[in-house]
Design a protein around this motif. Structure first.
Motif, PDB file in Angstrom:
ATOM      1  N   ILE A 183      -6.560  15.690   4.141  1.00  0.00           N
ATOM      2  CA  ILE A 183      -6.997  17.004   3.120  1.00  0.00           C
ATOM      3  C   ILE A 183      -7.234  18.214   3.983  1.00  0.00           C
ATOM      4  CG2 ILE A 183      -7.899  17.604   0.841  1.00  0.00           C
ATOM      5  CD1 ILE A 183      -6.228  16.206   0.393  1.00  0.00           C
ATOM      6  N   LEU A 184      -8.277  17.463   5.377  1.00  0.00           N
ATOM      7  CA  LEU A 184      -8.750  18.626   5.571  1.00  0.00           C
ATOM      8  C   LEU A 184      -8.739  18.752   7.635  1.00  0.00           C
ATOM      9  CD1 LEU A 184     -12.470  18.774   4.156  1.00  0.00           C
ATOM     10  CD2 LEU A 184     -10.994  20.126   4.514  1.00  0.00           C
ATOM     11  N   THR A 185      -7.672  17.793   7.430  1.00  0.00           N
ATOM     12  CA  THR A 185      -7.456  17.652   9.463  1.00  0.00           C
ATOM     13  C   THR A 185      -6.233  19.067   9.972  1.00  0.00           C
ATOM     14  OG1 THR A 185      -5.306  16.053   7.888  1.00  0.00           O
ATOM     15  CG2 THR A 185      -7.553  14.982   9.231  1.00  0.00           C
ATOM     16  N   GLY A 186      -6.234  18.960  10.394  1.00  0.00           N
ATOM     17  CA  GLY A 186      -5.021  20.111  11.447  1.00  0.00           C
ATOM     18  C   GLY A 186      -4.392  18.957  11.708  1.00  0.00           C
TER      19      GLY A 186
END
Lengths: 217, 810
Positions: A183-186
């Protein structure tokens, strides 16, 4: 459920907009780079991201498992962000996991982020072979077809004067790279040296992930 | 004011020096001296050239001489620009050196070396000249209290630039901190002339507040360029008048051409260069250029070594360029204050008028230019609206406070609400901001063991920083100015300046573009450096810079409406403008000052609705989106809209029959949230909020993360937060920011409140003359980012599929 058909190694795979890959013949669901607990790991360094990523990622997985009911769930690495990540998994989450494990084998290929961590019920592997396919976090020297993660591929698309960067599934003849399920991965441009060292620059099949659809370039 | 022999000013240490120079004190200087001496906080309003800088220093110098051997920091001078700080030093140096006064003074900004900063802390000068950011940093040091406890005066220069933004919020909080350290501190504000002087006074003054004002009686001479060419219907580049502009440059010794955007600056510069047969020395100056290039231009300007400089607002403030003879403003003035500020850059002599020529780039701008000239004659300035302070700045301030040592929640709160922008800050919001700094302030308590600040067990009101190393993070992230992701442009080894990452991403190798007045060819991008070479290409792009849109002031907008309605003035306009307006009057209507004209007509299978609001781009853009929703609801099948400063046009498949039922206050209440959600305005502001409140760290030189990735991850954070904790203080903060700045909420509300009784509806058979400019601006559909992305992907896929079909059938 909508999917994009991908042919790789003479097998048919379904790519879903939620960034998972399904191998229908063997009823196997594949995901990669969930980075569960990334938020808590950042909190260590006093960067307080919203602590809801673990819950959301697990829910996404559970929704998929409910719909598809696969025999196997293969995680091709980086299920967890680091040692602290398990702190963000709640008791209820563990209970749910063990429920799903009754019908599905959880196969956890270890990635660079989660090498030495154990969670009860997961079957740990450094890589995992099925027929002529090798599941591994980072591609290795082999004549097998490889399905891996690690790179969080994104593709830069320039069209009619606009440029956008989109998460994508990408493969060449022998190597398939999954997008990050987190979800918070680039992400990383597939034309960056890190990825093109692995895939090369030509003859790539690229599948950008849109809102409710996986596209084909 | 009469200066009789007993007037204390005659005993002032500088009096001798003034006499020697054969200067006399300005009335406002004497008055300020008196008020400050008798214990007042003062705001001084005076035009450039009226000795404003000196005015601020009159009392500090007097006091320092009286106190004889004063030790420590006595006076703090806050300047909005680093470059101005150095100029202040040069001004201060003259009298102090010539009179050999025992007064020390130094500059402290981001450019000051660490060594010098360290020395300043050990042995502070009497007078320190600095910026709001550097002041915030000074306050975050453990010994801040000792450093400032003897501070007598704080002078805020150009205070009018500090009234309505986040930088002002930051400054206001830090002034209150200084007041706590040194309760006798007196405040002196220096401002350009302002309409709402009382507001500036409220913002700054606490002790016996006083306003000192000096108005210039010499009005500037401003005229509109009398062009023989046809003024275009729309557009912003003034290509039509380039030869005439060139002639004007030739006529004067030194000209500054002001434009409104960086892209216009590059374009104007390039076009002048193409016709520069006389080999005039023309230079370009804007905020994206490398500092050294800018300094060189500024230097040449002050020495009179150039004939003309094309500039953006980057040259609006600051240094005195005495030799500038003429100002040319290309494009709409947008506001009275801004225009006066720009015009004031020429001829810094109070007794002779400044000279300026306005060049409208289209027909509406002609009316706007005319209106601006009228208002300046009447001395009707724009109001600067004070805004309530932003939450994210308080969060940063809390972090800064904890860096200086442990603090008591109640004491900090009562100090903060003394600052004008935060008078209404609620204790509950403040506590949430403390939690934000502590551990992100989430409802889900996952981070108990990772807190940044913690409450003492013995006293829950006292907070303390967990570890000293956190101070470094604060200091790397101080400030409220968030720049767009920029990349450095390199020509060989030379840095030309910064360009927006978004612009470069749209270039391919070999594409050429204009920057720093040169045509450049894009070669490669590596490690945030864009390598370019010179190009001879004639086709080149011009970088656009987002966020550069200047708002049209309400004041000027009103006078544009008023002027438009004055048909007895028309005959004094150029023929083409007059006949344009006359035809409008015959075919449709010219709205009266209080009326809102709505025109509807069919055109090319679609149905068009044009609404003349004169509300400025921001408000019109918002209104356009809201109307789009309203039209959808009434099933008119709207296809799109375009807005400019003056009007909005919407086009739909079906005739819009009930416009009065849609265009009212209900529209705002019903669809605003939806609008904010879909246009990603709040999302964009969330990034600024997250960085200013130190939730995520900003990109710094040498860090590998590119700006795009920061933007990307703040988007992810936004999405996760919105879904799980919609009441989070940072979301609230971003939403408030959006209402305050991006969408002109209050202005729109004012208009919609009274619009339904004032709509003049004209059903036409075809487009009206007044509608032509905005119809010409229709060139793209308005899609949200999300929709655009999907659209691009789909379109691309379709194209590829088409190509594939062709291949297989062949």
């Amino acid at each position: 459920m909508y999917y994009q058909l991908i042919n790789f190694g003479n097998e048919e795979f379904h790519a879903y907009p939620n960034k998972s890959l399904y191998w229908k013949r063997l009823n196997t669901l594949i995901v990669s780079d969930l980075h569960i607990g990334k938020s808590i790991s950042y909190a260590k360094n006093k960067q307080f991201l919203p602590p809801y990523d673990t819950k959301e990622i697990l829910n996404k997985i559970f929704v998929s498992l409910d719909k598809i009911k696969p025999c196997n769930l293969i995680i091709v690495g980086d299920l967890l962000h680091d040692v602290f990540s398990t702190l963000s998994i709640k008791d209820q989450d563990y209970k749910n996991l063990s429920q799903y494990m009754k019908n599905t084998d959880f196969i956890w290929i270890k990635g660079n982020h989660d090498k030495n961590i154990q969670i009860e019920g997961f079957k740990n592997f450094t890589n995992y072979k099925i027929e002529k396919f090798l599941f591994t976090h980072i591609p290795i020297e082999t004549s097998l077809f490889q399905i891996c993660g690690h790179y969080h591929p994104k593709v830069k698309i320039s069209h009619r004067g606009k440029t956008i960067l989109k998460t994508c599934f990408v493969h060449n003849e022998k190597i398939f790279i999954l997008p990050s399920f987190g979800i918070l991965t680039g992400g990383l441009d597939i034309h960056s040296t890190q990825i093109s060292d692995v895939l090369g620059k030509n003859n790539l099949s690229i599948y950008p992930v849109g809102q409710d659809k996986v596209y084909k370039l | 004011m009469n200066i009789n022999k007993s007037n204390p000013i005659l005993l002032h240490p500088l009096n001798k020096w003034m006499k020697k120079k054969k200067w006399s004190w300005f009335p406002h200087q004497i008055e300020t001296f008196h008020h400050v001496r008798t214990g007042s906080d003062v705001v001084v309003f005076a035009p450039t050239g009226a000795g404003k800088t000196l005015t601020g220093f009159i009392n500090p110098i007097d006091d320092l001489i009286k106190l004889k051997k004063f030790k420590g920091l006595h006076t703090l001078y806050i300047s909005p620009l680093k470059s101005l700080a150095n100029d202040i030093v040069r001004n201060l140096e003259k009298p102090i050196k010539e009179l050999d006064l025992n007064i020390s003074f130094q500059v402290r900004t981001g450019d000051t070396t660490p060594y010098k900063k360290q020395k300043q802390k050990q042995k502070p000068p009497h007078i320190l000249i600095t910026t709001p950011e550097s002041l915030a940093l000074l306050n975050s040091y453990e010994n801040a209290k000792e450093f400032f406890h003897n501070l007598k005066y704080i002078i805020i220069d150009e205070i009018h630039t500090f009234l309505d933004n986040k930088r002002a919020d930051l400054l206001s909080l830090n002034i209150e901190r200084l007041q706590t350290f040194s309760p006798n501190l007196q405040r002196i504000g220096l401002s350009a002339t302002l309409k709402n002087k009382q507001d500036a006074k409220k913002w700054l003054c606490r002790k016996k507040p006083k306003i000192v004002s000096y108005e210039n009686s010499v009005l500037p001479k401003i005229k509109i360029l009398e062009s023989k060419e046809r003024i275009p219907w729309s557009g912003h580049m003034a290509t039509y008048s380039i030869n005439e502009i060139y002639k004007e440059i030739m006529k004067s010794k030194l000209t500054i051409i002001f434009v409104n955007t960086r892209a216009q600056a590059e374009y104007m510069f390039k076009n002048l260069w193409l016709i520069n047969k006389k080999k005039l020395k023309i230079a370009v100056h804007h905020g994206s250029l490398e500092k050294n290039l800018r300094l060189k231009v500024e230097n040449n300007l002050s020495k009179g070594l150039v004939d003309c400089v094309v500039a953006t607002s980057s040259l609006e403030l600051g240094l005195d360029y005495g030799d500038v003879e003429k100002i040319i403003q290309v494009g709409a003035p947008k506001g009275i204050n801004r225009l006066l500020q720009r015009v004031g850059r020429s001829n810094h002599n109070l007794n002779t008028p400044s000279k300026a020529i306005l060049v409208p780039t289209n027909r509406f701008e002609f009316i706007e230019a005319k209106a601006a000239i009228e208002e300046i004659k009447k001395n009707n300035l724009d109001k600067i609206d004070l805004k309530e302070g932003s939450f994210d700045v308080v969060a940063q301030h809390i972090f800064a406070t904890s860096c200086a040592g442990q603090f008591n929640l109640n004491n900090l709160y009562s100090e903060i609400i003394k600052a004008y922008p935060y008078k209404k800050l609620k204790l509950n919001d403040f506590k949430q901001l403390i939690n934000l700094i502590q551990d992100g302030g989430y409802v889900l308590k996952n981070y108990d063991q990772f807190k940044r600040i913690f409450q003492l067990r013995e006293n829950k009101n006292i907070y303390k920083l967990v570890h000293k190393r956190e101070t470094r993070k604060y200091r790397m992230n101080v400030g409220t100015i968030i720049e767009n992701p920029m990349l450095k442009i390199k020509l060989g080894t030379k840095t030309l300046g910064n360009i927006e990452e978004v612009f470069i991403q749209n270039l391919s190798q070999g594409d050429s573009f204009i920057f720093a007045g040169q045509v450049l060819e894009f070669q490669t991008m590596k490690n945030n450096l864009v390598q370019v070479k010179r190009s001879k290409s004639l086709i080149s792009k011009i970088p656009s810079y987002s966020g550069g849109r200047m708002p049209l002031s309400t004041n000027l907008a009103n006078s544009v409406r008023a002027l438009l309605a004055k048909s007895n003035m028309w005959d004094s306009y150029p023929e083409q403008i007059t006949s344009w307006l006359k035809r409008q009057k015959n075919i449709s209507k010219i709205p009266k000052k209080e009326e809102y004209l709505v025109e509807q007509f069919p055109r090319k299978k679609n149905f068009y609705t044009v609404i003349y609001t004169f509300a400025g781009w921001h408000a019109n853009q918002t209104l356009g989106f809201l109307l789009l929703r309203g039209f959808k609801e009434f099933n008119y099948k709207p296809l799109g809209f375009v807005a400019n400063d003056y009007a909005i046009v919407l086009w739909s498949l079906k005739e819009v029959k009930e416009i009065k039922k849609i265009l009212n206050l209900g529209l705002l209440d019903k669809h605003l949230d939806n609008y904010l959600e879909e246009t990603s305005i709040v999302k964009r502001l969330f990034r600024d909020n997250a960085i200013i409140s130190c939730l995520i760290e900003r990109r710094l030189p040498g860090m590998e993360k590119t700006g795009k990735q920061v933007l990307f991850s703040s988007d992810l954070i936004y999405t996760v937060l919105k879904k799980n904790e919609p009441d989070h203080i940072l979301l609230k903060s971003s939403y408030e920011d959006a209402k305050k700045n991006m969408i002109d909420y209050d202005r729109l509300r004012e208009i919609l409140k009274k619009i339904d009784k004032k709509i003049i509806l004209k059903k036409l058979t075809s487009i009206s003359p007044l509608a032509v400019p905005i119809i010409l601006e229709i060139n793209r559909e308005n899609l949200s980012k999300k929709e655009t992305d999907e659209y691009i992907l789909e379109d691309l896929e379709n194209e590829i599929l088409k190509e594939a079909n062709v291949l297989s059938t062949n």
